[in-house]
Design a protein around this motif. Structure first.
Motif, mmCIF file in Angstrom:
data_model
loop_
_atom_site.group_PDB
_atom_site.id
_atom_site.type_symbol
_atom_site.label_atom_id
_atom_site.label_comp_id
_atom_site.label_asym_id
_atom_site.label_seq_id
_atom_site.Cartn_x
_atom_site.Cartn_y
_atom_site.Cartn_z
ATOM 1 N N ARG A 251 18.043 -5.124 23.732
ATOM 2 C CA ARG A 251 19.180 -4.849 22.983
ATOM 3 C C ARG A 251 19.663 -3.461 23.282
ATOM 4 O O ARG A 251 18.999 -2.519 23.607
ATOM 5 C CB ARG A 251 19.197 -5.227 21.387
ATOM 6 C CG ARG A 251 18.997 -6.319 20.876
ATOM 7 C CD ARG A 251 19.091 -6.370 19.411
ATOM 8 N NE ARG A 251 18.221 -5.715 18.739
ATOM 9 C CZ ARG A 251 18.538 -4.865 17.750
ATOM 10 N NH1 ARG A 251 19.711 -4.893 17.372
ATOM 11 N NH2 ARG A 251 17.571 -4.442 17.216
ATOM 12 N N GLU A 262 28.844 0.046 18.781
ATOM 13 C CA GLU A 262 28.665 -1.175 19.411
ATOM 14 C C GLU A 262 27.308 -1.407 19.481
ATOM 15 O O GLU A 262 26.476 -0.484 20.053
ATOM 16 C CB GLU A 262 29.581 -1.351 20.791
ATOM 17 C CG GLU A 262 29.438 -2.986 21.201
ATOM 18 C CD GLU A 262 30.484 -3.145 22.075
ATOM 19 O OE1 GLU A 262 30.481 -4.365 22.501
ATOM 20 O OE2 GLU A 262 31.157 -2.202 22.647
ATOM 21 N N GLY A 264 24.251 -4.867 20.637
ATOM 22 C CA GLY A 264 24.112 -6.100 20.871
ATOM 23 C C GLY A 264 22.942 -6.579 21.832
ATOM 24 O O GLY A 264 22.572 -5.396 22.284
ATOM 25 N N SER A 265 22.848 -7.616 22.431
ATOM 26 C CA SER A 265 22.062 -7.767 23.422
ATOM 27 C C SER A 265 22.448 -7.290 24.713
ATOM 28 O O SER A 265 23.523 -6.917 24.644
ATOM 29 C CB SER A 265 21.851 -9.230 23.667
ATOM 30 O OG SER A 265 22.891 -9.917 24.128
ATOM 31 N N GLU A 268 25.443 -9.270 25.913
ATOM 32 C CA GLU A 268 26.376 -8.966 25.035
ATOM 33 C C GLU A 268 27.307 -7.641 25.559
ATOM 34 O O GLU A 268 28.399 -7.575 25.562
ATOM 35 C CB GLU A 268 26.159 -9.054 23.583
ATOM 36 C CG GLU A 268 25.818 -10.667 23.218
ATOM 37 C CD GLU A 268 25.387 -10.435 21.853
ATOM 38 O OE1 GLU A 268 25.319 -11.582 21.151
ATOM 39 O OE2 GLU A 268 24.855 -9.469 21.334
ATOM 40 N N ILE A 269 26.472 -6.635 25.559
ATOM 41 C CA ILE A 269 26.841 -5.427 25.886
ATOM 42 C C ILE A 269 27.597 -5.109 27.380
ATOM 43 O O ILE A 269 28.486 -4.773 27.659
ATOM 44 C CB ILE A 269 25.873 -4.268 25.562
ATOM 45 C CG1 ILE A 269 25.551 -4.331 24.120
ATOM 46 C CG2 ILE A 269 26.411 -2.778 25.841
ATOM 47 C CD1 ILE A 269 26.683 -3.849 23.131
ATOM 48 N N ALA A 337 30.489 -7.799 13.371
ATOM 49 C CA ALA A 337 30.878 -8.785 14.346
ATOM 50 C C ALA A 337 32.196 -9.374 14.186
ATOM 51 O O ALA A 337 32.189 -10.339 13.080
ATOM 52 C CB ALA A 337 29.838 -10.005 14.632
ATOM 53 N N ARG A 346 30.519 -12.322 20.451
ATOM 54 C CA ARG A 346 30.491 -12.202 19.065
ATOM 55 C C ARG A 346 29.291 -11.361 18.794
ATOM 56 O O ARG A 346 28.126 -11.814 18.826
ATOM 57 C CB ARG A 346 30.574 -13.246 18.279
ATOM 58 C CG ARG A 346 30.677 -12.843 16.602
ATOM 59 C CD ARG A 346 31.129 -14.166 15.786
ATOM 60 N NE ARG A 346 32.399 -14.752 16.251
ATOM 61 C CZ ARG A 346 32.651 -16.088 16.246
ATOM 62 N NH1 ARG A 346 31.571 -16.888 16.173
ATOM 63 N NH2 ARG A 346 33.721 -16.306 16.469
ATOM 64 N N HIS A 347 29.574 -10.069 18.620
ATOM 65 C CA HIS A 347 28.281 -9.017 18.326
ATOM 66 C C HIS A 347 28.939 -7.778 17.548
ATOM 67 O O HIS A 347 30.113 -7.835 17.493
ATOM 68 C CB HIS A 347 27.622 -8.742 19.552
ATOM 69 C CG HIS A 347 28.408 -7.979 20.592
ATOM 70 N ND1 HIS A 347 29.181 -8.594 21.452
ATOM 71 C CD2 HIS A 347 28.475 -6.564 20.841
ATOM 72 C CE1 HIS A 347 29.861 -7.770 22.166
ATOM 73 N NE2 HIS A 347 29.415 -6.433 21.914
ATOM 74 N N ASP A 348 28.276 -7.059 16.855
ATOM 75 C CA ASP A 348 28.549 -5.886 16.209
ATOM 76 C C ASP A 348 29.350 -4.794 16.912
ATOM 77 O O ASP A 348 29.185 -4.414 18.036
ATOM 78 C CB ASP A 348 27.515 -5.156 15.340
ATOM 79 C CG ASP A 348 26.918 -6.034 14.374
ATOM 80 O OD1 ASP A 348 27.381 -7.114 13.801
ATOM 81 O OD2 ASP A 348 25.984 -5.659 13.838
ATOM 82 N N SER A 349 30.546 -4.691 16.514
ATOM 83 C CA SER A 349 31.550 -3.762 17.223
ATOM 84 C C SER A 349 32.411 -2.826 16.113
ATOM 85 O O SER A 349 33.023 -3.690 15.542
ATOM 86 C CB SER A 349 32.515 -4.584 18.436
ATOM 87 O OG SER A 349 33.170 -3.442 18.893
#
Length: 364
Positions: A251, A262, A264-265, A268-269, A337, A346-349
């Motif tokens: 991650r 931000e 994420g995996s 995702e990034i 997210a 969809r991940h934390d941003s």
């Protein structure tokens, strides 16, 4: 019963308690919540008074899972190294929580802190200044055994140090040599061996390859990956080079001006970045193909990085962001997210208008 690392009677938690619980792979081994580190700015000589603060780390939240590598990236001055020092308790936290195996460690001292530090070690950035030039390699790697003699009894320490040298790819016969007799890559291997001496569960790597040649960087990264499997380690890997971070990390967290913007995996990034700052960083990664390099679409940020002593209101990135609206000036975005993103993205941003590059969200 424990409260902030102390028993109900006020005594420091013994080492056995800190080490007792086994954390299953894939569950949090280190939990950081709203971590803050401010350095005071003072004025005056005789009557000193605080007139402000450098907000080096300002409300960072994340989990480090057992057995994973969490990469931390960002520009110089964004708070990455300060975050590492606060997690190690080399710098006291201004506020917030750091929990290791469920135990609060940010305010520990004495025996409690000693017990935790045995399990959380650090590999420093500069292999030239992080090793004492007056000590032999054997003394450097064996020094942790003086602090934690239960790990290696005195008669076994030379053999333990030689085994560690062998594990990191150095000749065990080098035990009596001094740091100046080694190359930069070899010195960093010595630093890694020192970090492994106490058989820790977490290693914080503060830009461990930034001072090394590219070919040596690859060797050290491969060594870290091998050691992670052999010793069941969890890494927090701080670096500037986004290519290296992608290679080693499960991650990735992106920091800007003391905030995590931000997380994420790696897929995702790198493949579905939604924060404008992350997209700008990725657009600057060198491309080995000359044809692709000529046709790539770079994002060039305008303006200077704001001072951490006086960060912008609302979103801290808004002064350099092409998506900035009036809302960004008055409302700080949360690291969540966004519901409007597709499943892959969809991940934390922490952006009011988070969207993949080329796909703009309606700004109603």
């Amino acid at each position: 019963m424990t409260v902030n690392g102390s028993s109900a009677l006020g005594a420091v938690v013994p080492e056995e308690v800190a080490l007792a619980r086994e954390v299953p792979r894939g569950e949090p081994i280190l939990e950081v919540r709203d971590l803050v580190k401010h350095f005071p700015l003072t004025k005056g000589i005789i009557l000193r008074r605080q007139v402000g603060a450098v907000k080096a780390v300002d409300g960072v939240t994340f989990d480090l899972m057992h057995g994973e590598t969490l990469g931390i990236v960002g520009e110089s001055g964004c708070g990455k190294s300060t975050l590492a020092k606060v997690l190690m308790n080399l710098e006291p936290a201004t506020s917030g929580s750091v929990r290791y195996k469920g135990e609060e460690i940010s305010r520990l001292s004495g025996a409690g802190l000693k017990a935790v530090r045995r399990n959380i070690q650090m590999v420093f950035q500069d292999p030239y200044t992080s090793l004492n030039p007056r000590m032999t390699v054997g003394d450097i790697i064996g020094e942790p055994f003086e602090i934690h003699p239960e790990v290696a009894p005195k008669g076994d320490r030379r053999k333990a140090v030689q085994d560690l040298l062998d594990v990191v790819g150095l000749n065990p016969e080098y035990i009596n040599r001094y740091p100046h007799q080694f190359s930069g890559g070899q010195r960093q291997r010595i630093g890694i061996a020192r970090g492994l001496a106490l058989k820790p569960e977490v290693i914080i790597c503060d830009e461990p390859v930034s001072a090394l040649d590219v070919s040596v960087q690859a060797q050290v990264i491969n060594l870290l990956e091998q050691l992670q499997g052999d010793f069941n380690l969890s890494y927090m890997f701080i670096a500037h080079d986004l290519s290296i971070v992608r290679h080693i990390s499960d991650r990735v967290g992106v920091m800007y001006l003391g905030k995590m913007v931000e997380i994420g995996s790696d897929a995702e990034i790198y493949d579905h970045a939604t924060h404008p700052y992350t997209q700008a960083l990725l657009s600057a990664v060198p491309v080995p193909d000359p044809t692709a390099r000529e046709t790539r679409d770079r994002i060039v940020l305008t303006g200077d990085v704001p001072s951490p002593a006086n960060p912008p209101s609302g979103c801290r990135f808004r002064t350099r962001c092409w998506k900035a609206q009036q809302r960004c000036e008055v409302e700080e975005p949360l690291l969540v997210a966004p519901s409007w993103l597709g499943d892959a993205a969809r991940h934390d941003s922490a952006c009011h208008f988070a969207a993949e590059r080329g796909v703009e969200r309606e700004t109603g």
